[in-house]
Design an enzyme around this catalytic site. Structure first.
Site, PDB file in Angstrom:
ATOM      1  CG  HIS A 147      -2.001  -1.000   1.141  1.00 54.19           C
ATOM      2  ND1 HIS A 147      -2.576  -1.557   2.251  1.00 54.19           N
ATOM      3  CD2 HIS A 147      -2.606  -1.562   0.089  1.00 54.19           C
ATOM      4  CE1 HIS A 147      -3.497  -2.411   1.873  1.00 54.19           C
ATOM      5  NE2 HIS A 147      -3.539  -2.434   0.571  1.00 54.19           N
ATOM      6  NE  ARG A 161      -7.569  -2.696 -11.780  1.00 57.53           N
ATOM      7  CZ  ARG A 161      -6.487  -2.163 -12.346  1.00 57.53           C
ATOM      8  NH1 ARG A 161      -6.373  -0.859 -12.450  1.00 57.53           N
ATOM      9  NH2 ARG A 161      -5.520  -2.941 -12.792  1.00 57.53           N
ATOM     10  NE  ARG A 166     -11.545  -5.690 -13.986  1.00 60.32           N
ATOM     11  CZ  ARG A 166     -10.327  -5.685 -13.477  1.00 60.32           C
ATOM     12  NH1 ARG A 166      -9.317  -6.182 -14.154  1.00 60.32           N
ATOM     13  NH2 ARG A 166     -10.105  -5.162 -12.285  1.00 60.32           N
ATOM     14  CD  GLU A 183      -7.571 -10.823 -16.601  1.00 58.35           C
ATOM     15  OE1 GLU A 183      -6.760 -10.071 -16.056  1.00 58.35           O
ATOM     16  OE2 GLU A 183      -8.794 -10.774 -16.377  1.00 58.35           O
ATOM     17  CG  ASP A 209      -4.510 -11.287 -13.200  1.00 59.63           C
ATOM     18  OD1 ASP A 209      -3.864 -11.662 -12.203  1.00 59.63           O
ATOM     19  OD2 ASP A 209      -5.568 -10.646 -13.124  1.00 59.63           O
ATOM     20  CB  CYS A 218      -6.395  -2.394 -19.541  1.00 57.76           C
ATOM     21  SG  CYS A 218      -6.913  -4.064 -19.104  1.00 57.76           S
TER      22      CYS A 218
HETATM   23  C1  PEP Z   1      -4.509  -7.140 -15.342  1.00 58.13           C
HETATM   24  O1  PEP Z   1      -4.592  -8.260 -14.843  1.00 58.13           O
HETATM   25  O2  PEP Z   1      -3.580  -6.772 -16.075  1.00 58.13           O
HETATM   26  C2  PEP Z   1      -5.561  -6.143 -15.077  1.00 58.13           C
HETATM   27  C3  PEP Z   1      -5.640  -5.021 -15.749  1.00 58.13           C
HETATM   28  O3  PEP Z   1      -6.442  -6.383 -14.100  1.00 58.13           O
HETATM   29  P1  PEP Z   1      -6.120  -6.398 -12.514  1.00 58.13           P
HETATM   30  O4  PEP Z   1      -4.771  -5.766 -12.301  1.00 58.13           O
HETATM   31  O5  PEP Z   1      -7.233  -5.625 -11.900  1.00 58.13           O
HETATM   32  O6  PEP Z   1      -6.146  -7.853 -12.215  1.00 58.13           O
HETATM   33 MG    MG Z   2      -6.472  -9.029 -14.044  1.00 65.44          MG
END
Ligand code: PEP
Ligand code: MG
Length: 582
Positions: A197, A304, A340, A437, A461, A508
């Site tokens: 954080h 998100r 999303r 992903e 991911d 993204c």
């Molecule tokens: C990702 O996995 O790249 C993504 C954009 O989603 P998150 O980071 O929210 O898993």
């Molecule tokens: Mg993701």
């Protein structure tokens, strides 16, 4: 204290977590538990009443910091404090304190401290870095409650004084924000990773920081001169005169580079040969829309939506969602917004969800939504209703293959039909896409593309699953390497599949906002890059100083690279030629 010049220079290596270089005398922050006496024969109910008052006072303190963060940064950063507020409602912890107090008739400070230490110890002994990170929240919050109980003045970040480097075992988000308002120049911590954080906060605040510095607390004394290199992840304690001299030049270069980048923040997204590129913002809620204005970004590439659920730690109603989504669309003023759908699970958990042994591989994202129409349907309806106010796309997270995409589309069509029957019609047809992903989605990308209006690549991911490396675990952090040829080849396969099906494919994940990666992603075939708005100026500047054929030549060389090190060198050289050395 010895004069800094008489002491030996010590170099410590950690993880670079917020760019920039800064120096200053160290302020070593020890947040320990206050010294608490043990007093026998107390009235348990009166003691419990004192605890309730201390908890209320602590809640007010945290809400104050939260509001300040929401105002100065954004809602996504402020949500970190919601996790701290939850500690104050932790039934297991509070029950433990109450039963200790009633059983022993000892003073509440003593019982509270015992329970808190037990819980902190429990969380610190866990394998998962994310759970261990939670220990820092519990230590911080319970320390504050204790300060209220004993009437102590806690050691706080804003008392550190201007121009200092804050050195700590682990920093809490509230330390980070209050220290910044007190004029701190850099943060260094012995614990933590890039995803902790305080590191996220430091990045958002633009303050250099290095985390995960082994041996830090033993090496630094209060007042030591400390030089923090947030670019290379280096901490130099008591630097020699030649080191200081060489860094003076480096600091000047970094400052000049930032000024240059900001000078083109309002310029068009066009390369020097006239080729256009598209940049969009990643957001977590309506308050992030302010940043789009500040950094001249048009449109949202990743909303998100789970942030609302996490904020209230519950399932929001369809109307609640509709209200928030509408506000985002209104603030986008006609620019596209890509929603999303709910991506819960992994490290994003609601209290009402059952814990899992392996949550990143578990019942998350679209899997959860498809199994629970009572959760999915209201969200889809809320988005479609909000789409009356502006252009909207929807993408589904963690799609593993064609069947899931078809099932998600069917759920959308059903929601769309139910609203059409009520006379509700979106302003423009809603485009439906898949987040790519998971490696299985890459393997069937050509078939999946036929079922999608667009792809959006979640590189955070994708790298994690492709390389089987937990993205939040510091112990395997060095293995989380997007330059691995398997990742590069997968990206190419995804964009090729999209091109063959004539659909756009955006990125993204964090790589999209990384200036070293942005040129390669476009050259490999990304149609759009979406990133946190604060990353836009550097990426925009870099791309504006490129020509499309140079990007294509870079891609050819990277695709021929046999190992990650070669790719890293190529990407670094390309970016540093245009941005200056990092
Ligand atoms: C990702 O996995 O790249 C993504 C954009 O989603 P998150 O980071 O929210 O898993
Ligand atoms: Mg993701």
């Amino acid at each position: 204290m010895q004069a800094a010049s008489h002491r030996t220079e010590v170099r410590l290596v950690g993880t670079a977590s917020s760019a920039g270089v800064a120096r200053g005398p160290a302020y070593v922050l020890f947040r320990g538990m206050a010294l608490v006496p043990c007093v026998e024969n107390q009235d348990p109910e009166a003691e419990i009443h004192r605890l309730e008052s201390a908890i209320s006072a602590t809640r007010a303190d945290i809400i104050k910091v939260r509001d300040e963060v929401a105002l100065r940064l954004n809602e996504a950063e402020a949500q970190i404090f919601d996790a701290q507020l939850l500690v104050l409602e932790d039934v297991a912890l509070l029950d433990d304190v109450v039963s200790r107090t009633r059983a022993t008739r000892r003073n509440i400070e003593h019982c509270f401290k015992e329970s808190a230490q037990h819980y902190v110890g429990l969380f610190e002994s866990m394998e998962s870095e994310i759970i261990r990170g939670r220990a820092a929240d519990i230590r911080d919050v319970t320390g504050r409650v204790l300060d209220h109980l004993v009437g102590a003045q806690p050691e706080r970040g804003d008392q550190v004084g201007g121009g200092r480097v804050l050195v700590a075992r682990d920093l809490t988000p509230s330390d980070t924000v209050s220290a910044e308002s007190g004029g701190i120049t850099a943060f260094v911590t012995e614990e933590g990773g890039r995803t902790s954080h305080s590191a996220i906060m430091a990045r958002a605040l633009g303050i250099p920081s290095v985390v995960g510095v082994t041996g830090l607390m033993a090496a630094v004394n209060d007042g030591d001169l400390v030089l923090v290199d947030g670019e290379d992840g280096l901490v130099i304690v008591n630097p020699t005169a030649p080191t200081l001299e060489s860094y003076r030049a480096r600091e000047l270069i970094i400052r000049t580079r930032r000024d240059r980048v900001m000078s083109e923040v309002a310029f068009e997204d066009v390369m020097s040969d006239g080729s256009r590129f598209e940049l969009r913002a990643n957001i977590g809620g309506p308050s992030d829309m302010e940043d789009l204005k500040a950094f001249h970004v048009r449109g949202v590439g990743l909303y998100r939506t789970e942030n609302l659920y996490l904020r209230i730690d519950d399932w929001p109603s369809e109307d609640e969602q509709y209200g928030e989504y509408t506000e985002v669309i209104r603030r986008a003023s006609g620019d596209p917004v890509t929603f999303r759908t709910l991506d819960l699970g992994g490290d994003k958990r609601l209290g009402v969800l059952e814990p899992e042994d392996n949550p990143f591989m578990g019942f998350r994202a679209v899997r959860l939504c498809l199994a629970h129409p009572e959760v999915f349907r209201p969200q889809l309806r809320a988005i479609i209703r909000a789409a009356v106010h502006g252009p909207v796309s929807i993408m589904f997270p963690m799609i593993s293959g064609v069947e899931e995409m078809l099932a998600a589309k069917a759920a959308f069509r059903e929601a769309e039909a139910s609203l059409a029957a009520e006379g509700v019609r979106p302003a423009a047809p809603v485009r439906l896409g898949a987040m790519i992903e998971i490696p299985s989605a890459v393997a069937v990308a050509d078939r999946l593309a036929r079922e999608c209006d667009f792809f959006s690549v979640g590189t955070n991911d994708l790298v994690q699953y492709m390389l089987a490396v937990d993205r939040g675990n510091r112990k395997v952090g060095s293995l989380y390497d997007p330059c691995h040829p398997a990742v590069v080849q997968s990206l190419r396969a995804i964009f090729r599949a999209a091109e063959s099906a004539r659909i756009p494919a955006s990125v993204c994940g964090e790589l999209g906002g990384d200036p070293e990666w942005a040129p390669l992603l476009l050259a490999l075939g990304a149609s759009e890059l979406s990133m946190s708005a604060s990353a836009i100026p550097e990426v925009r500047f870099l791309l504006r100083h490129c020509q499309r054929p140079e990007l294509d030549a870079l891609a050819t060389r990277v695709l021929a690279a046999s190992d990650a090190a070669q790719t890293r060198t190529l990407l670094r050289e390309f970016a540093s030629k245009r941005l200056g050395h990092r």
